[in-house]
Design an enzyme around this catalytic site. Sequence first.
Site, PDB file in Angstrom:
ATOM      1  N   ASN A  79       0.884  -1.175   0.000  1.00 45.05           N
ATOM      2  CA  ASN A  79       0.000   0.000   0.000  1.00 45.05           C
ATOM      3  C   ASN A  79       0.916   1.217   0.000  1.00 45.05           C
ATOM      4  OD1 ASN A  79      -1.745   2.087   0.444  1.00 45.05           O
ATOM      5  ND2 ASN A  79      -2.394   1.429   2.494  1.00 45.05           N
ATOM      6  N   TRP A  80       1.005   1.834  -1.171  1.00 45.01           N
ATOM      7  CA  TRP A  80       1.953   2.954  -1.314  1.00 45.01           C
ATOM      8  C   TRP A  80       1.462   4.217  -0.601  1.00 45.01           C
ATOM      9  CZ3 TRP A  80       4.138   3.054  -7.047  1.00 45.01           C
ATOM     10  CH2 TRP A  80       4.795   1.855  -7.292  1.00 45.01           C
ATOM     11  N   LYS A  81       0.174   4.246  -0.252  1.00 46.18           N
ATOM     12  CA  LYS A  81      -0.429   5.436   0.376  1.00 46.18           C
ATOM     13  C   LYS A  81      -0.204   6.665  -0.513  1.00 46.18           C
ATOM     14  CE  LYS A  81      -0.092   3.147   4.796  1.00 46.18           C
ATOM     15  NZ  LYS A  81      -0.030   3.218   6.247  1.00 46.18           N
ATOM     16  N   HIS A 133      -9.486   1.396   4.670  1.00 47.40           N
ATOM     17  CA  HIS A 133      -8.234   1.571   5.407  1.00 47.40           C
ATOM     18  C   HIS A 133      -8.478   2.528   6.575  1.00 47.40           C
ATOM     19  CE1 HIS A 133      -4.111   2.611   6.429  1.00 47.40           C
ATOM     20  NE2 HIS A 133      -3.747   1.514   5.803  1.00 47.40           N
ATOM     21  N   GLU A 169      -6.866   4.883   7.670  1.00 43.91           N
ATOM     22  CA  GLU A 169      -6.602   6.297   7.359  1.00 43.91           C
ATOM     23  C   GLU A 169      -7.807   6.936   6.670  1.00 43.91           C
ATOM     24  OE1 GLU A 169      -2.891   5.537   5.363  1.00 43.91           O
ATOM     25  OE2 GLU A 169      -2.028   4.915   7.280  1.00 43.91           O
ATOM     26  N   GLU A 191      -5.471  -4.794  10.286  1.00 41.40           N
ATOM     27  CA  GLU A 191      -4.425  -3.811  10.549  1.00 41.40           C
ATOM     28  C   GLU A 191      -4.699  -3.084  11.868  1.00 41.40           C
ATOM     29  OE1 GLU A 191      -2.408  -2.645   6.556  1.00 41.40           O
ATOM     30  OE2 GLU A 191      -4.017  -1.241   6.957  1.00 41.40           O
ATOM     31  N   GLY A 237       2.606   2.212  10.714  1.00 44.65           N
ATOM     32  CA  GLY A 237       3.591   3.279  10.576  1.00 44.65           C
ATOM     33  C   GLY A 237       4.306   3.627  11.874  1.00 44.65           C
ATOM     34  N   SER A 278       3.417  -2.320  10.170  1.00 42.78           N
ATOM     35  CA  SER A 278       4.860  -2.432  10.394  1.00 42.78           C
ATOM     36  C   SER A 278       5.437  -3.795  10.003  1.00 42.78           C
ATOM     37  CB  SER A 278       5.217  -2.088  11.845  1.00 42.78           C
ATOM     38  OG  SER A 278       4.861  -0.745  12.132  1.00 42.78           O
ATOM     39  N   GLY A 331       2.918  -1.207   4.173  1.00 42.19           N
ATOM     40  CA  GLY A 331       3.011   0.226   3.881  1.00 42.19           C
ATOM     41  C   GLY A 331       4.440   0.625   3.576  1.00 42.19           C
ATOM     42  N   GLY A 332       5.112   1.224   4.548  1.00 44.85           N
ATOM     43  CA  GLY A 332       6.451   1.784   4.360  1.00 44.85           C
ATOM     44  C   GLY A 332       7.445   0.878   3.657  1.00 44.85           C
TER      45      GLY A 332
HETATM   46  P1  13P Z   1       3.096   0.294   7.596  1.00 44.05           P
HETATM   47  O1  13P Z   1       3.564  -0.996   6.986  1.00 44.05           O
HETATM   48  O2  13P Z   1       3.871   1.477   7.116  1.00 44.05           O
HETATM   49  O3  13P Z   1       2.991   0.205   9.080  1.00 44.05           O
HETATM   50  O4  13P Z   1       1.608   0.526   7.052  1.00 44.05           O
HETATM   51  C1  13P Z   1       0.691  -0.483   7.164  1.00 44.05           C
HETATM   52  C2  13P Z   1      -0.508  -0.131   6.386  1.00 44.05           C
HETATM   53  O5  13P Z   1      -1.265   0.756   6.753  1.00 44.05           O
HETATM   54  C3  13P Z   1      -0.759  -0.856   5.130  1.00 44.05           C
HETATM   55  O6  13P Z   1      -2.038  -0.592   4.646  1.00 44.05           O
END
Ligand code: 13P
Length: 248
Positions: free
Chosen positions: A10-12, A95, A97, A167, A173, A213, A234-235
């Site tokens: 997930n590149w966000k 998600h 967010e 999640e 994050g 994470s 994510g990251g």
């Molecule tokens: P991180 O891997 O950066 O913690 O993000 C997780 C996430 O929200 C994937 O959708």
Amino acid sequence: MARRKIIAGNWKMNMTPSQAVALCAELKDLVKSDSVDVVYCVPAIDIVPVAQAVKGTNVQVGAENLYIEDKGAYTGEISAPMLVDAGVKFVIIGHSERREYFKEDDAFLNKKVKKAFEAGLTPILCCGETLEQREMGVTMDWIRLQIKSDLVGITADQVKSMVIAYEPIWAIGTGKTATTEQAEEVCKGIRECIAEIYDQATADAVRIQYGGSVNAGNAAELFAQPDIDGGLVGGASLKADFGKIVNY
Ligand code: 13P
């Protein structure tokens, strides 16, 4: 029945179109795999160049969002038919967010899940608890409520084909991964919830990811759990490490 693992990035809100193409080139050989599904869920503006860049590889393209109408006066939104036409196969829905910053509630998310299926997209439906909820001991109650509400009117066959991502919000994050036991416990609970709403065959078929994470160091242990069928990353999906996660 063995479920095929699915590892999705997930590149966000990261990567300009040219950066996106460069990242696809950097990851191309690293994410090769015959044994798992690999998906890049990318910002809307990156979908077309990424679809082009991954053509002929094992990588499939996902979107991070969609709107509930097919077309019309909805300035700034993107419809399911637009995504499909651009080569998108998966779409992240719900998600944390989006739930938090854009106030998307479960009734709205249920409409998004329906719209995704109607268009032939595979939803990656996210759920997860806050730290406060975990500490109060209501994690599973909360997640069951999210899942049940988001899946109203969705058939067993549709659920069999979809992906659910657990999640925990406190792990996103933050570098604070859920322990393997915590992640497995909730993913197992989600599967039990699906068995209750539908049946055991549906619960056995649906793929459930862990996200929060995930990194090259913890992926193997997480993905080895009986109810964890891969990760939503994510990251770590924005760097070469993603190849190590795919080939955990
Ligand atoms: P991180 O891997 O950066 O913690 O993000 C997780 C996430 O929200 C994937 O959708």
